[in-house]
Write an enzyme that holds these catalytic residues in place. Structure first.
Site, PDB file in Angstrom:
ATOM      1  N   LYS A  80       0.879  -1.026  -0.146  1.00  0.00           N
ATOM      2  CA  LYS A  80      -0.299  -0.152   0.335  1.00  0.00           C
ATOM      3  C   LYS A  80       0.815   1.285   0.022  1.00  0.00           C
ATOM      4  O   LYS A  80       1.651   1.235   0.667  1.00  0.00           O
ATOM      5  CB  LYS A  80      -0.809   0.116   1.424  1.00  0.00           C
ATOM      6  CG  LYS A  80      -1.823   0.897   0.863  1.00  0.00           C
ATOM      7  CD  LYS A  80      -2.717  -0.092   0.382  1.00  0.00           C
ATOM      8  CE  LYS A  80      -4.770   0.929   0.201  1.00  0.00           C
ATOM      9  NZ  LYS A  80      -5.559  -0.365   0.208  1.00  0.00           N
TER      10      LYS A  80
ATOM     11  N   TYR B 216     -19.866   8.037  -0.192  1.00  0.00           N
ATOM     12  CA  TYR B 216     -20.340   8.044  -1.219  1.00  0.00           C
ATOM     13  C   TYR B 216     -19.260   8.188  -2.238  1.00  0.00           C
ATOM     14  O   TYR B 216     -19.497   9.511  -3.669  1.00  0.00           O
ATOM     15  CB  TYR B 216     -21.006   8.598  -1.337  1.00  0.00           C
ATOM     16  CG  TYR B 216     -22.197   8.843  -2.455  1.00  0.00           C
ATOM     17  CD1 TYR B 216     -23.381   7.257  -2.052  1.00  0.00           C
ATOM     18  CD2 TYR B 216     -23.404   9.308  -2.939  1.00  0.00           C
ATOM     19  CE1 TYR B 216     -23.695   6.971  -3.010  1.00  0.00           C
ATOM     20  CE2 TYR B 216     -24.411   9.299  -4.019  1.00  0.00           C
ATOM     21  CZ  TYR B 216     -24.510   7.598  -3.646  1.00  0.00           C
ATOM     22  OH  TYR B 216     -25.350   7.112  -5.094  1.00  0.00           O
TER      23      TYR B 216
HETATM   24  N1  GLU Z   1      -7.116  -0.139  -4.018  1.00  0.00           N
HETATM   25  C1  GLU Z   1      -8.354  -1.152  -3.996  1.00  0.00           C
HETATM   26  C2  GLU Z   1      -7.993  -1.715  -2.577  1.00  0.00           C
HETATM   27  O1  GLU Z   1      -7.944  -1.611  -1.787  1.00  0.00           O
HETATM   28  C3  GLU Z   1      -7.619  -1.615  -4.819  1.00  0.00           C
HETATM   29  C4  GLU Z   1      -5.600  -2.323  -5.541  1.00  0.00           C
HETATM   30  C5  GLU Z   1      -5.703  -2.354  -6.296  1.00  0.00           C
HETATM   31  O2  GLU Z   1      -6.733  -2.657  -7.824  1.00  0.00           O
HETATM   32  O3  GLU Z   1      -4.644  -3.125  -6.443  1.00  0.00           O
HETATM   33  O4  GLU Z   1      -8.521  -3.338  -3.395  1.00  0.00           O
END
Ligand code: GLU
Length: 426
Positions: free
Chosen positions: A116, A229
């Site tokens: 992340k 939203y």
């Molecule tokens: N941000 C999204 C999640 O928390 C997608 C992550 C991604 O597509 O790599 O799952």
């Protein structure tokens, strides 16, 4: 009902999400009787990067933003996970979110690890030019930490396909060649996949469909309240209403919520938010607070915003029969225990919102092959993966007599543990 939230309790700030991950890992290790060495590896991130990003602001002054990228675990493959732009970002929220990405990819049987990223900023206070320079600046700082076969970012809270396009372009510029595969959630025509923009919500719908079958609930008659939203919340409201005729009775954003027991028109509410900056004061609905929304008498509650909003203070008052977590980490472990005792079914985040990363994975495959799929193929492959994951979690919850989150942990972490043994890490 109240008009405005007097002081919105910022639960995502008050609770430490990474401590929550560590508690969840501990209970999973006990459930699976994991060897100490594996437990030690799953409760710690593998790699972390913290950067300072200088951005020339429109007034000519340089402002330095802090950014992070955490690669939690790559035993199953290159790491994958979104980038958040949020004023309250911390290294610990990013660690927690990277851990949840690791479990998510494992649970969906994607050949990927978890990561992340985040930048401490408030995008609503930045001009388009500043946002572009910040997005490119972030990539300029982290480019040799990421890559199509190393770590692949994507959109998350307050980031979008346009930001992904700038980031992909910046990485390609540095690499000296097009590198579409470095990032997912891109716009169509520059390597995006059809269905990616609605994938988190669509995946959530597929999970809700399976859970409703298990619970004997008729979705056509059901009521829904959605906290948040943004991309996920809006598309969930739209699809639930469009496919099943579900009655979306309440939605909210940072500024507050709206309620109409006869149901809201999701598209009209979205248009109102676009014009006014918030769903609040939507004509024909009553203004409510975010806390009131969470305790409404509805069949399905979908927290679709930030972490820790369902906690020991309100879990006892929740009336929904099913909680479908489109947000990451919206429920604390204390709340999980209360909800389980009360017989409320929680569809955990890294199952329920896994549609986003699953279609991101499809996007990667399409980028590598330079062959793009049609919508029907994306949706059907997604539906199969989501339904399969739901049933593996349901089976584990029956096997161990635990809630769906602990069950999802057991499936995801067991695969990671097995991979560590196979690779000789422990
Ligand atoms: N941000 C999204 C999640 O928390 C997608 C992550 C991604 O597509 O790599 O799952």
């Amino acid at each position: 009902m109240g008009n405005q939230e007097p002081t919105l309790p910022a639960w995502h700030v008050l609770e430490n999400s990474f401590e929550i991950v560590q508690q969840q890992c501990e209970s999973c290790a006990m459930l699976l009787a994991l060897p100490d060495n594996i437990y030690e590896l799953i409760r710690n991130p593998m790699r972390e990067l913290q950067v300072s990003i200088p951005v020339k602001m429109d007034n000519g002054k340089i402002k330095v933003f802090k950014g992070f990228r955490v690669q939690y675990n790559d035993v199953l493959g290159p790491t994958k996970g979104g980038i958040r732009f949020h004023p309250d970002e911390t290294i610990d929220t990013i660690r927690a979110l990277a851990a949840w990405m690791t479990w998510k990819c494992s649970l969906l049987e994607l050949p990927l690890g978890g990561a992340k990223g985040g930048v401490i900023c408030n995008p609503s206070e930045l001009s388009q030019g500043e946002l572009e320079r910040l997005s490119r600046g972030y990539v300029e700082r982290i480019w040799n930490f990421i890559g199509p076969d190393r770590d692949i970012p994507a959109p998350d809270v307050y980031t979008n396909p346009q930001i992904m396009a700038w980031m992909m372009d910046e990485y390609s510029r540095i690499a000296g060649k097009n590198q579409f595969g470095v990032i997912t959630g891109k716009p169509l025509y520059i390597g995006g996949s059809v269905g990616r923009n609605t994938a988190t919500a669509r995946g959530g719908i597929y999970i809700i469909v399976e859970a409703a079958k298990t619970a004997g609930m008729d979705l056509h008659q059901s009521t829904l309240a959605i906290q948040g939203y943004g991309n996920a919340g809006f598309h969930l409201a739209y699809l639930a209403n469009d496919i099943f005729g579900c009655n979306v009775v309440a939605v909210s954003d940072q500024r507050g919520g709206i309620y109409n027991k006869k149901g809201l028109d999701p598209t009209a509410v979205f248009e109102h938010k676009r014009r006014n900056g918030s769903v609040v004061d939507y004509p024909g609905a009553e203004n409510i607070t975010n806390s009131e929304l969470l305790t409404l008498n509805v069949d399905i509650l979908c927290p679709s915003a930030l972490e820790n909003v369902i906690n020991k203070h309100n879990a006892g008052m929740i009336k929904a029969k099913i909680i479908a977590e489109l947000a990451n980490g919206p429920t604390t472990p204390e709340a999980d225990a209360i909800l389980f005792d009360r017989g409320i079914q929680v569809l955990p985040d890294f199952l329920c919102n896994a549609g986003g990363v699953t279609v991101s994975y499809f996007e990667m495959i399409q980028n590598f092959n330079m062959l793009y799929w049609e919508e029907g193929e994306v949706f059907e492959r997604l539906r199969k993966k989501m339904a399969y994951a739901y049933h593996s979690v349901l089976n584990a919850s029956e096997k161990y007599h635990v809630d769906m989150r602990k069950a999802a942990y057991s499936v995801a972490v067991q695969r990671i543990a097995d991979a560590m043994v196979l690779r000789g890490w422990v």
